[in-house]
Structure formats: structure tokens, C-alpha cells
Design a protein around this motif. Structure first.
Motif, PDB file in Angstrom:
ATOM      1  N   MET A   1       0.818  -1.221   0.000  1.00  0.00           N
ATOM      2  CA  MET A   1       0.000   0.000   0.000  1.00  0.00           C
ATOM      3  C   MET A   1       0.850   1.269   0.000  1.00  0.00           C
ATOM      4  O   MET A   1       0.384   2.330  -0.369  1.00  0.00           O
ATOM      5  N   GLY A   2       2.140   1.160   0.438  1.00  0.00           N
ATOM      6  CA  GLY A   2       2.978   2.342   0.508  1.00  0.00           C
ATOM      7  C   GLY A   2       3.163   2.997  -0.853  1.00  0.00           C
ATOM      8  O   GLY A   2       2.946   4.198  -1.010  1.00  0.00           O
ATOM      9  N   LEU A   3       3.573   2.213  -1.864  1.00  0.00           N
ATOM     10  CA  LEU A   3       3.773   2.731  -3.211  1.00  0.00           C
ATOM     11  C   LEU A   3       2.458   3.211  -3.810  1.00  0.00           C
ATOM     12  O   LEU A   3       2.406   4.258  -4.468  1.00  0.00           O
ATOM     13  N   TYR A   4       1.399   2.458  -3.576  1.00  0.00           N
ATOM     14  CA  TYR A   4       0.091   2.848  -4.113  1.00  0.00           C
ATOM     15  C   TYR A   4      -0.347   4.180  -3.523  1.00  0.00           C
ATOM     16  O   TYR A   4      -0.812   5.069  -4.240  1.00  0.00           O
ATOM     17  N   LYS A   5      -0.191   4.338  -2.203  1.00  0.00           N
ATOM     18  CA  LYS A   5      -0.660   5.550  -1.522  1.00  0.00           C
ATOM     19  C   LYS A   5       0.162   6.776  -1.896  1.00  0.00           C
ATOM     20  O   LYS A   5      -0.394   7.877  -2.046  1.00  0.00           O
ATOM     21  N   THR A   6       1.466   6.622  -2.044  1.00  0.00           N
ATOM     22  CA  THR A   6       2.334   7.781  -2.262  1.00  0.00           C
ATOM     23  C   THR A   6       2.570   8.112  -3.731  1.00  0.00           C
ATOM     24  O   THR A   6       2.947   9.238  -4.052  1.00  0.00           O
ATOM     25  N   THR A   7       2.367   7.154  -4.633  1.00  0.00           N
ATOM     26  CA  THR A   7       2.677   7.383  -6.043  1.00  0.00           C
ATOM     27  C   THR A   7       1.469   7.205  -6.959  1.00  0.00           C
ATOM     28  O   THR A   7       1.106   8.107  -7.717  1.00  0.00           O
ATOM     29  N   ILE A   8       0.842   6.037  -6.875  1.00  0.00           N
ATOM     30  CA  ILE A   8      -0.249   5.739  -7.811  1.00  0.00           C
ATOM     31  C   ILE A   8      -1.513   6.515  -7.471  1.00  0.00           C
ATOM     32  O   ILE A   8      -2.126   7.139  -8.345  1.00  0.00           O
ATOM     33  N   LEU A   9      -1.923   6.497  -6.190  1.00  0.00           N
ATOM     34  CA  LEU A   9      -3.173   7.142  -5.797  1.00  0.00           C
ATOM     35  C   LEU A   9      -3.177   8.648  -6.069  1.00  0.00           C
ATOM     36  O   LEU A   9      -4.172   9.169  -6.605  1.00  0.00           O
TER      37      LEU A   9
ATOM     38  N   ILE B   1      -9.804   1.690  -2.231  1.00  0.00           N
ATOM     39  CA  ILE B   1      -8.949   1.929  -3.403  1.00  0.00           C
ATOM     40  C   ILE B   1      -8.892   3.403  -3.801  1.00  0.00           C
ATOM     41  O   ILE B   1      -8.075   3.776  -4.646  1.00  0.00           O
ATOM     42  N   SER B   2      -9.736   4.221  -3.188  1.00  0.00           N
ATOM     43  CA  SER B   2      -9.838   5.621  -3.616  1.00  0.00           C
ATOM     44  C   SER B   2      -9.318   6.616  -2.578  1.00  0.00           C
ATOM     45  O   SER B   2      -9.585   7.810  -2.686  1.00  0.00           O
ATOM     46  N   GLY B   3      -8.629   6.142  -1.574  1.00  0.00           N
ATOM     47  CA  GLY B   3      -8.110   7.059  -0.563  1.00  0.00           C
ATOM     48  C   GLY B   3      -9.141   7.542   0.426  1.00  0.00           C
ATOM     49  O   GLY B   3      -9.021   8.634   0.969  1.00  0.00           O
ATOM     50  N   GLY B   4     -10.178   6.737   0.661  1.00  0.00           N
ATOM     51  CA  GLY B   4     -11.187   7.084   1.653  1.00  0.00           C
ATOM     52  C   GLY B   4     -12.428   7.749   1.113  1.00  0.00           C
ATOM     53  O   GLY B   4     -13.303   8.164   1.877  1.00  0.00           O
ATOM     54  N   CYS B   5     -12.554   7.855  -0.205  1.00  0.00           N
ATOM     55  CA  CYS B   5     -13.736   8.473  -0.805  1.00  0.00           C
ATOM     56  C   CYS B   5     -14.965   7.591  -0.582  1.00  0.00           C
ATOM     57  O   CYS B   5     -14.925   6.387  -0.826  1.00  0.00           O
TER      58      CYS B   5
END
Length: 217
Positions: free
Chosen positions: A1-9, A159-163
């Protein structure tokens, strides 16, 4: 989740929020802001081109995402007004009471963890006579769409950062102490699960009651 949260998301969020139907709504609501503006959820700065520099003196941009703020910061030097970034979520806004003439939220209330607390903070920071300008997606009026929103929401938030797909935006605004003076609702695209829009303006509920009482004296 680190890469997803900081780069992809962050890149995905910027891309989704740059879509033409959303940009059209930003172009309509953002120029209403005036004076000293608190924008909660400034993200990558997608609203910045739509502020009217003749009406806006200063903008405080609140957002907890360092990655999105970094994109917005690149646009700050080209602005005709002062822009200050606050790297926090909306639940604790480090501004004095009555500091802002306008509070602006666009596609933000869906993702704040404690949305009622954040709205109450916006109410605290907003001056008497100031305006909360909002454009948010949320709970749809059609029962079959609401069922899909409820079904998909648990996965969507992850998957949407809490949306959240189905927050009752107008009810939340009123519950937090605001009085809605103007509200338009409609679907902004054919993808109805994510595109039922609440767009309008609200003021302090107490102020509204005072105005009504004074009119009837």
C-alpha cells in the motif's frame, strides 16, 4: 500500500478530478469565492485557475496529502493572490474564528474521515455573513443507484483514498450548523454511481435565523 498511496493514488486522484465534467463544475462554482478564502481539500490545485483574482485576496489551501500539495505548490508563483498551504485534514483547521470570508469545498467531503467535525470547523472559521460554497458528489436520489453505491462503497473507499460514494451531503451540511441558501442537484455524467452532484451555497444557521427575525420585527 505504501507505493500505491504515495505514487499511484495521487496521480489517479489528479487524473479523475481533472475530467471534463468535473472541470466544468469547478469553472462554475470557484469564481464565486471572494475575500480571504479557505479551500478545504485543495489537492493538486485544480481549482486555482478558476479563482477570480479581482475578488480574492488570499487562499488557505488545506490538504493532508504531501504528494498532491507538491503539485499545487508548483502553480503558486503564477497566482495574483497569496496562497498558503496547510498540511492537515479538515477536522482541525489552525485558523482563528471568523478568519475566512469564503469556505470552498469541491469533491472533498466524500473523503474526510470525520466529515461532521470538519464542517463544524469550517463553520467556526467562516465569518458571519460569509459563504460556504460547495460542489460535492454523494448519495443519489434513485433507489437502484443507492443500492449499488452501498454495495460498492466498502471496496471503493479502500482503493480511492477514503472516498465515500453515498454520503448525504446536504444533510451533513445542515447538521453541522449551516443553513443552505441555494442548492442544485443533478447527475454530472452517465456513470451515476459516482456522479450525483450537490452544488450550492450555505451560511451560518444562527445568522440566517437572525436575519429572518429582523425581517419580521
Amino acid at each position: 500500500m505504501g507505493l500505491y498511496k504515495t505514487t499511484i493514488l495521487p496521480r489517479l486522484t489528479h487524473w479523475v478530478c481533472s475530467q471534463s465534467d468535473i472541470s466544468k463544475l469547478r469553472r462554475e462554482v470557484v469564481p464565486q469565492a471572494k475575500g480571504r478564502v479557505l479551500e478545504v481539500g485543495i489537492g493538486s490545485g485544480l481549482n486555482l485557475p478558476f479563482y477570480d483574482p479581482a475578488k480574492v485576496k488570499q487562499v488557505w489551501g488545506v490538504d493532508p496529502s504531501y504528494e498532491l500539495r507538491a503539485v499545487a505548490e508548483k502553480k503558486a508563483d503564477d497566482l495574483a493572490f497569496d496562497l498558503e498551504f496547510i498540511g492537515l485534514s479538515g477536522e482541525d483547521i489552525p485558523l482563528e474564528k471568523n478568519a475566512a470570508d469564503t469556505v470552498l469545498v469541491t469533491y472533498t467531503l466524500c473523503s474526510i474521515p470525520d466529515v461532521l467535525r470538519a464542517l463544524k470547523e469550517m463553520n467556526r472559521v467562516l465569518k458571519p455573513g460569509g459563504e460556504l460554497i460547495f460542489c460535492e458528489h454523494g448519495n443519489a436520489p434513485d433507489e437502484h443507484i443507492r443500492r449499488w453505491q452501498k454495495k460498492i462503497n466498502p471496496i471503493w473507499t479502500k482503493i480511492s483514498g477514503g472516498c465515500h460514494l453515498n454520503r448525504p451531503i446536504a444533510d451533513l451540511i445542515k447538521e453541522s450548523g449551516f443553513k443552505i441558501r441555494h442548492l442544485d442537484t443533478s447527475y454530472s455524467s452517465s456513470f451515476k454511481i459516482v456522479s450525483f452532484i450537490y452544488r450550492g451555497m450555505a451560511v451560518h444557521g444562527k445568522l440566517f435565523l437572525t436575519i429572518i427575525k429582523e425581517k419580521h420585527r
